[in-house]
Design a protein around this motif. Structure first.
Motif, mmCIF file in Angstrom:
data_model
loop_
_atom_site.group_PDB
_atom_site.id
_atom_site.type_symbol
_atom_site.label_atom_id
_atom_site.label_comp_id
_atom_site.label_asym_id
_atom_site.label_seq_id
_atom_site.Cartn_x
_atom_site.Cartn_y
_atom_site.Cartn_z
ATOM 1 N N VAL A 69 9.982 42.356 -81.137
ATOM 2 C CA VAL A 69 9.682 40.951 -80.891
ATOM 3 C C VAL A 69 9.226 40.813 -79.440
ATOM 4 O O VAL A 69 9.942 41.245 -78.530
ATOM 5 C CB VAL A 69 10.922 40.064 -81.146
ATOM 6 N N PRO A 70 8.048 40.221 -79.209
ATOM 7 C CA PRO A 70 7.613 40.032 -77.828
ATOM 8 C C PRO A 70 8.456 38.961 -77.144
ATOM 9 O O PRO A 70 8.816 37.956 -77.745
ATOM 10 C CB PRO A 70 6.155 39.584 -77.966
ATOM 11 N N TRP B 124 12.877 36.020 -68.316
ATOM 12 C CA TRP B 124 12.148 36.280 -69.555
ATOM 13 C C TRP B 124 13.090 36.012 -70.716
ATOM 14 O O TRP B 124 14.297 36.243 -70.609
ATOM 15 C CB TRP B 124 11.675 37.737 -69.603
ATOM 16 N N LYS B 125 12.551 35.528 -71.835
ATOM 17 C CA LYS B 125 13.381 35.211 -72.992
ATOM 18 C C LYS B 125 12.749 35.758 -74.266
ATOM 19 O O LYS B 125 11.533 35.950 -74.346
ATOM 20 C CB LYS B 125 13.557 33.698 -73.133
ATOM 21 N N SER C 37 6.755 46.970 -69.697
ATOM 22 C CA SER C 37 5.631 47.826 -69.319
ATOM 23 C C SER C 37 5.821 48.390 -67.913
ATOM 24 O O SER C 37 5.283 49.448 -67.599
ATOM 25 C CB SER C 37 4.320 47.047 -69.422
ATOM 26 N N ASP C 38 6.593 47.720 -67.062
ATOM 27 C CA ASP C 38 6.975 48.245 -65.759
ATOM 28 C C ASP C 38 8.347 48.896 -65.918
ATOM 29 O O ASP C 38 9.378 48.250 -65.802
ATOM 30 C CB ASP C 38 7.024 47.120 -64.719
ATOM 31 N N ARG C 39 8.351 50.175 -66.192
ATOM 32 C CA ARG C 39 9.604 50.886 -66.494
ATOM 33 C C ARG C 39 10.566 50.956 -65.307
ATOM 34 O O ARG C 39 11.743 51.260 -65.482
ATOM 35 C CB ARG C 39 9.294 52.278 -67.013
ATOM 36 N N LYS C 40 10.095 50.668 -64.114
ATOM 37 C CA LYS C 40 10.963 50.684 -62.935
ATOM 38 C C LYS C 40 11.746 49.383 -62.773
ATOM 39 O O LYS C 40 12.616 49.292 -61.929
ATOM 40 C CB LYS C 40 10.144 50.981 -61.686
ATOM 41 N N ASN C 41 11.419 48.395 -63.571
ATOM 42 C CA ASN C 41 12.115 47.100 -63.506
ATOM 43 C C ASN C 41 13.380 47.188 -64.350
ATOM 44 O O ASN C 41 13.369 46.957 -65.556
ATOM 45 C CB ASN C 41 11.194 45.990 -64.004
ATOM 46 N N LYS C 42 14.491 47.518 -63.712
ATOM 47 C CA LYS C 42 15.761 47.764 -64.438
ATOM 48 C C LYS C 42 16.349 46.494 -65.045
ATOM 49 O O LYS C 42 17.200 46.585 -65.928
ATOM 50 C CB LYS C 42 16.776 48.433 -63.520
ATOM 51 N N GLN D 290 0.525 37.906 -66.638
ATOM 52 C CA GLN D 290 -0.609 38.823 -66.731
ATOM 53 C C GLN D 290 -0.264 40.265 -66.340
ATOM 54 O O GLN D 290 -0.920 41.191 -66.780
ATOM 55 C CB GLN D 290 -1.752 38.335 -65.827
ATOM 56 N N GLN D 291 0.773 40.451 -65.514
ATOM 57 C CA GLN D 291 1.033 41.770 -64.946
ATOM 58 C C GLN D 291 1.968 42.643 -65.770
ATOM 59 O O GLN D 291 1.892 43.870 -65.665
ATOM 60 C CB GLN D 291 1.601 41.617 -63.533
ATOM 61 N N ILE D 292 2.857 42.069 -66.531
ATOM 62 C CA ILE D 292 3.795 42.883 -67.313
ATOM 63 C C ILE D 292 3.946 42.325 -68.720
ATOM 64 O O ILE D 292 3.614 41.172 -68.994
ATOM 65 C CB ILE D 292 5.192 42.986 -66.643
ATOM 66 N N ALA D 293 4.447 43.165 -69.579
ATOM 67 C CA ALA D 293 4.766 42.768 -70.953
ATOM 68 C C ALA D 293 6.196 43.219 -71.246
ATOM 69 O O ALA D 293 6.621 44.290 -70.801
ATOM 70 C CB ALA D 293 3.803 43.418 -71.939
ATOM 71 N N LEU D 294 6.919 42.391 -71.974
ATOM 72 C CA LEU D 294 8.293 42.706 -72.341
ATOM 73 C C LEU D 294 8.449 42.523 -73.836
ATOM 74 O O LEU D 294 7.995 41.516 -74.397
ATOM 75 C CB LEU D 294 9.279 41.790 -71.601
ATOM 76 N N LYS D 295 9.045 43.504 -74.490
ATOM 77 C CA LYS D 295 9.352 43.379 -75.909
ATOM 78 C C LYS D 295 10.812 43.787 -76.110
ATOM 79 O O LYS D 295 11.373 44.538 -75.305
ATOM 80 C CB LYS D 295 8.431 44.227 -76.773
#
Length: 99
Positions: A61-62, A71-72, A90-95, A43-48
């Motif tokens: 691709v999500p 994450w995969k 969506s959390d740009r600080k997550n390297k 719920q807190q972040i999105a990755l594509k």
């Protein structure tokens, strides 16, 4: 780099110039590890992940949360060739996820 003599291959390259050759129309799964923990990552972040072919065409691709900090994303291309990819969180600080 490995070559597959009987298949048309595509080659994936990330921003660190790592490559993986897979057969055309074959699904490849890439894994990313978050450098942060979240109470509810779904719920807190999105990755594509954006894949780009040699002609500059892109496909976003999500990715999906696979538990813990993993994450995969799964990608399959109908065209052989070289593909680059980059992840965008969506959390740009997550390297670990935003590269």
């Amino acid at each position: 780099m490995k070559y597959f003599p009987f298949f048309l291959c595509l080659v994936l390259t990330d921003l660190n110039a790592q490559q993986a050759a897979i057969a055309q129309n074959q699904v490849v799964e890439l894994q990313f590890e978050s450098t942060k923990s979240y109470d509810n990552p779904f719920q807190q972040i999105a990755l594509k992940v954006t894949f780009e072919n040699e002609a500059g065409e892109t496909l976003e691709v999500p990715a999906f949360w696979a538990g813990d900090n993993i994450w995969k994303v799964r990608f399959s291309s109908p065209e052989a060739g070289h593909y680059r990819y980059r992840s965008s969180c969506s959390d740009r600080k997550n390297k670990g996820l935003h590269k």
